[in-house]
Scaffold this active site. Sequence first.
Site, PDB file in Angstrom:
ATOM      1  N   ASP A   3    -110.909  87.426  62.552  1.00  0.00           N
ATOM      2  CA  ASP A   3    -111.909  87.024  61.405  1.00  0.00           C
ATOM      3  C   ASP A   3    -112.124  85.759  61.357  1.00  0.00           C
ATOM      4  O   ASP A   3    -111.420  85.152  60.805  1.00  0.00           O
ATOM      5  CB  ASP A   3    -111.209  87.571  60.229  1.00  0.00           C
ATOM      6  CG  ASP A   3    -112.077  87.702  59.059  1.00  0.00           C
ATOM      7  OD1 ASP A   3    -112.935  86.743  59.044  1.00  0.00           O
ATOM      8  OD2 ASP A   3    -111.795  88.707  58.128  1.00  0.00           O
ATOM      9  N   HIS A   4    -113.493  85.430  61.671  1.00  0.00           N
ATOM     10  CA  HIS A   4    -113.799  83.856  61.707  1.00  0.00           C
ATOM     11  C   HIS A   4    -113.886  83.444  60.405  1.00  0.00           C
ATOM     12  O   HIS A   4    -114.494  82.128  60.193  1.00  0.00           O
ATOM     13  CB  HIS A   4    -115.121  83.929  62.568  1.00  0.00           C
ATOM     14  CG  HIS A   4    -115.426  82.666  62.981  1.00  0.00           C
ATOM     15  ND1 HIS A   4    -114.499  81.530  63.069  1.00  0.00           N
ATOM     16  CD2 HIS A   4    -116.379  82.032  63.898  1.00  0.00           C
ATOM     17  CE1 HIS A   4    -115.065  80.418  63.751  1.00  0.00           C
ATOM     18  NE2 HIS A   4    -116.087  80.649  64.301  1.00  0.00           N
ATOM     19  N   ARG A   5    -114.105  84.427  59.342  1.00  0.00           N
ATOM     20  CA  ARG A   5    -114.034  83.664  58.012  1.00  0.00           C
ATOM     21  C   ARG A   5    -112.826  83.031  57.680  1.00  0.00           C
ATOM     22  O   ARG A   5    -112.896  81.953  56.763  1.00  0.00           O
ATOM     23  CB  ARG A   5    -114.323  84.864  56.809  1.00  0.00           C
ATOM     24  CG  ARG A   5    -115.581  85.492  56.866  1.00  0.00           C
ATOM     25  CD  ARG A   5    -115.852  86.819  56.210  1.00  0.00           C
ATOM     26  NE  ARG A   5    -114.577  87.732  56.636  1.00  0.00           N
ATOM     27  CZ  ARG A   5    -114.358  89.026  55.604  1.00  0.00           C
ATOM     28  NH1 ARG A   5    -115.199  89.266  54.669  1.00  0.00           N
ATOM     29  NH2 ARG A   5    -113.345  89.543  56.383  1.00  0.00           N
ATOM     30  N   ILE A  29    -110.011  82.379  60.411  1.00  0.00           N
ATOM     31  CA  ILE A  29    -109.611  81.702  61.518  1.00  0.00           C
ATOM     32  C   ILE A  29    -110.489  81.028  62.296  1.00  0.00           C
ATOM     33  O   ILE A  29    -111.517  81.771  62.723  1.00  0.00           O
ATOM     34  CB  ILE A  29    -108.775  82.956  62.560  1.00  0.00           C
ATOM     35  CG1 ILE A  29    -107.520  83.475  61.724  1.00  0.00           C
ATOM     36  CG2 ILE A  29    -108.422  82.246  63.637  1.00  0.00           C
ATOM     37  CD1 ILE A  29    -107.032  84.683  62.328  1.00  0.00           C
TER      38      ILE A  29
END
Length: 427
Positions: free
Chosen positions: A399-401, A403
């Site tokens: 989850d790029h929000r 990590i």
Amino acid sequence: MAEIKQVLVPDIGDYKDVSIIEVMVKAGDTINAEDNLVTLETDKAAMDVPSPYAGVVKEMKVKVGDKVSQGSLILLMESSETGVPQKSQPVAAAAPVVAPVSASVAAKPVAAPTVVQTSQPVAATGGSAHASPAIRRFARELGVQLAQVRGSGEKGRVTKDDVQNFVKAALAQPRGGAGGSGLQVLAMPVVDFAKFGAIETKPLSRIKKISGANLHRNWVTIPHITQFDEADITEMEVFRKELNVEYAKQNIKITPLAFMIKAVVVALQQFPEFNASLDNSGENLVLKQYFHIGVAVDTPNGLMVPVLRDVDKKGIVQLAKELGEISAKARELKITAAEMQGGCFSISSLGGIGGTAFTPIINAPELAILGVSKAIIKPMHQDDTFVARLMLPLSLSYDHRVIDGAAAARFIVFLSQVLADTRRLAL
Ligand code: CAO
């Protein structure tokens, strides 16, 4: 005084043996005069048959798929209205309990069926949808554009449920800000597949429906990135095969996955932000101090993700044993909801089947998932020469929000190192 009245198919022109494609009422329903009862479809038109009376439906005499003509009995209704006779001819002795038909027909002129030309199913949005006049009216009242609604009825016909589900889904969409960020997408094309060849329609399993809705939400709402790597598991395989010989007597099979589950937990301990979830506000990270790992299991009924608990406190053999037990339970549909809850991170292994890499979907509210593909022997360059090594492809979706890419790369490189040197599992 209330009487039992017959409601018949009215004058529908020259049509005979017309299919009933929708039944809008059922026994026990209280209806008003002019409420639509059924929809009929000829090869050229669909028409709603409205009720000539207000009353309570006592018994339905038709169902979807039945063929009817003018005068066919649709239903029996208890009504105290007096009216004018239906224009259609009553069907003789069709109903077991029938009040004198003559007494039931003095109220009002029979409402003529509402007719709409049937359109061909459309292959793209913007065309006209396949729906009965009542559904068109219902959609209009709710401000729904029918062309955007996917029809689940016969031949892609839009039903009342489809319109209601469309509205529910629209209401559930996150509200856009000033710039309007609500998800606006084209409706799926409605295609009559039977036009192109023979087909068979099979309902999705209950598990597929549930997991499909979850996967869809996760795919659409979480910004996924997938980071790939390969782990050199040459030595791990030697050890695994030795263990398998040793534990064969106890009927325990140790696959590479047991090592992976343990190695993932060692990596989670090193990178705590992967062992976390966003809280409901989306503004705080909840860091977990327990290590429960979900494992995707392919079952005849669809994908299930049972959870192995407290992996940090267990060894490889114990994990292999539990993995065998829990995946068997999932396949036999004996797994409980509780056994699928509480996961911190999931692993989806397709290594027993094949393929080089894939992009797994995060199992929210977890923040990352590891995809494992089939290990193959590859020539690797070491000390100025090529050596044959067994390489295991790994795919880490995160989850790029929460990590960053650099953290994900560090995580997967660390994981590969642990798998390459299983002594690190004990550290
Ligand atoms: N590379 C090479 N061989 C592998 C391997 C890998 N990564 N992973 C497993 N294997 C081998 C095993 O060692 C075993 O070999 P032998 O029969 O010769 O001993 C064979 O492949 C079959 O393994 P398995 O699949 O039965 O066992 P597993 O522990 O690897 O997996 C389970 C168990 C339940 C995860 C698996 O059966 C399964 O259901 N996988 C599908 C998961 C899935 O559908 N994921 C997609 C979800 S969508 O994101």
